[in-house]
Design a protein around this motif. Sequence first.
Motif, short mmCIF file in Angstrom:
data_model
loop_
_atom_site.label_atom_id
_atom_site.label_comp_id
_atom_site.label_asym_id
_atom_site.label_seq_id
_atom_site.Cartn_x
_atom_site.Cartn_y
_atom_site.Cartn_z
N LEU A 284 4.29 10.05 -7.34
CA LEU A 284 5.29 10.35 -8.37
C LEU A 284 4.65 10.45 -9.75
O LEU A 284 5.04 11.30 -10.55
N ALA A 285 3.66 9.62 -10.03
CA ALA A 285 2.96 9.71 -11.32
C ALA A 285 2.25 11.05 -11.45
O ALA A 285 2.23 11.64 -12.53
N GLY A 286 1.69 11.53 -10.35
CA GLY A 286 1.04 12.83 -10.37
C GLY A 286 2.02 13.95 -10.69
O GLY A 286 1.69 14.90 -11.40
N LEU A 287 3.24 13.83 -10.17
CA LEU A 287 4.25 14.84 -10.47
C LEU A 287 4.66 14.79 -11.94
O LEU A 287 4.94 15.82 -12.55
N LEU A 288 4.71 13.59 -12.49
CA LEU A 288 5.13 13.46 -13.90
C LEU A 288 4.11 14.03 -14.88
O LEU A 288 4.48 14.50 -15.95
N VAL A 289 2.86 14.00 -14.53
CA VAL A 289 1.84 14.48 -15.45
C VAL A 289 1.35 15.88 -15.09
O VAL A 289 0.33 16.32 -15.60
N ALA A 290 2.09 16.57 -14.23
CA ALA A 290 1.68 17.92 -13.83
C ALA A 290 1.64 18.82 -15.06
O ALA A 290 2.45 18.72 -15.98
N VAL A 291 0.69 19.70 -15.06
CA VAL A 291 0.50 20.61 -16.19
C VAL A 291 1.62 21.63 -16.20
O VAL A 291 2.00 22.19 -15.18
N GLU B 107 0.83 -1.21 0.00
CA GLU B 107 0.00 0.00 0.00
C GLU B 107 0.86 1.26 0.00
O GLU B 107 0.56 2.22 -0.70
N LYS B 108 1.96 1.23 0.76
CA LYS B 108 2.87 2.38 0.77
C LYS B 108 3.50 2.58 -0.60
O LYS B 108 3.63 3.71 -1.08
N ALA B 109 3.90 1.49 -1.25
CA ALA B 109 4.51 1.59 -2.58
C ALA B 109 3.51 2.13 -3.60
O ALA B 109 3.86 2.94 -4.46
N ILE B 110 2.26 1.70 -3.49
CA ILE B 110 1.23 2.19 -4.41
C ILE B 110 1.00 3.68 -4.22
O ILE B 110 0.92 4.44 -5.19
N LEU B 111 0.91 4.12 -2.98
CA LEU B 111 0.72 5.54 -2.71
C LEU B 111 1.89 6.38 -3.22
O LEU B 111 1.70 7.45 -3.80
N PRO C 91 9.39 20.36 -15.73
CA PRO C 91 8.63 19.13 -15.60
C PRO C 91 8.10 18.97 -14.17
O PRO C 91 8.73 19.39 -13.21
N GLY C 92 6.97 18.32 -14.06
CA GLY C 92 6.32 18.17 -12.76
C GLY C 92 7.17 17.43 -11.74
O GLY C 92 7.13 17.73 -10.55
#
Length: 81
Positions: free
Chosen positions: A34-41, A25-29, A51-52
């Motif tokens: 990190l995925a949210g940072l990569l797709v930041a606008v 669960e920690k790894a998923i969070l 880059p995000g």
Amino acid sequence: MGRHPDNPLDQAAKGYPGKRKTKTEKAILEAERLAGLLVAVRTQTPSENKPGYLQDLRLKGASVMWDDYAPRLDRLHLLSR
């Protein structure tokens, strides 16, 4: 006889040991963060167009380098949008 239940304040101070997140669960969070940072606008100016993932505090040095070199690279037309 058995154990007595802990005081609720003591239980909260322990962090509710029976309710901790598993490693998975920690790894998923962490992966979602990190995925949210990569797709930041991105914004329009080159220094703000970083880059995000550079917003992550662990990459502070890379973020500083981006702020230094992005305007130069943009003036030389080496930085694509």
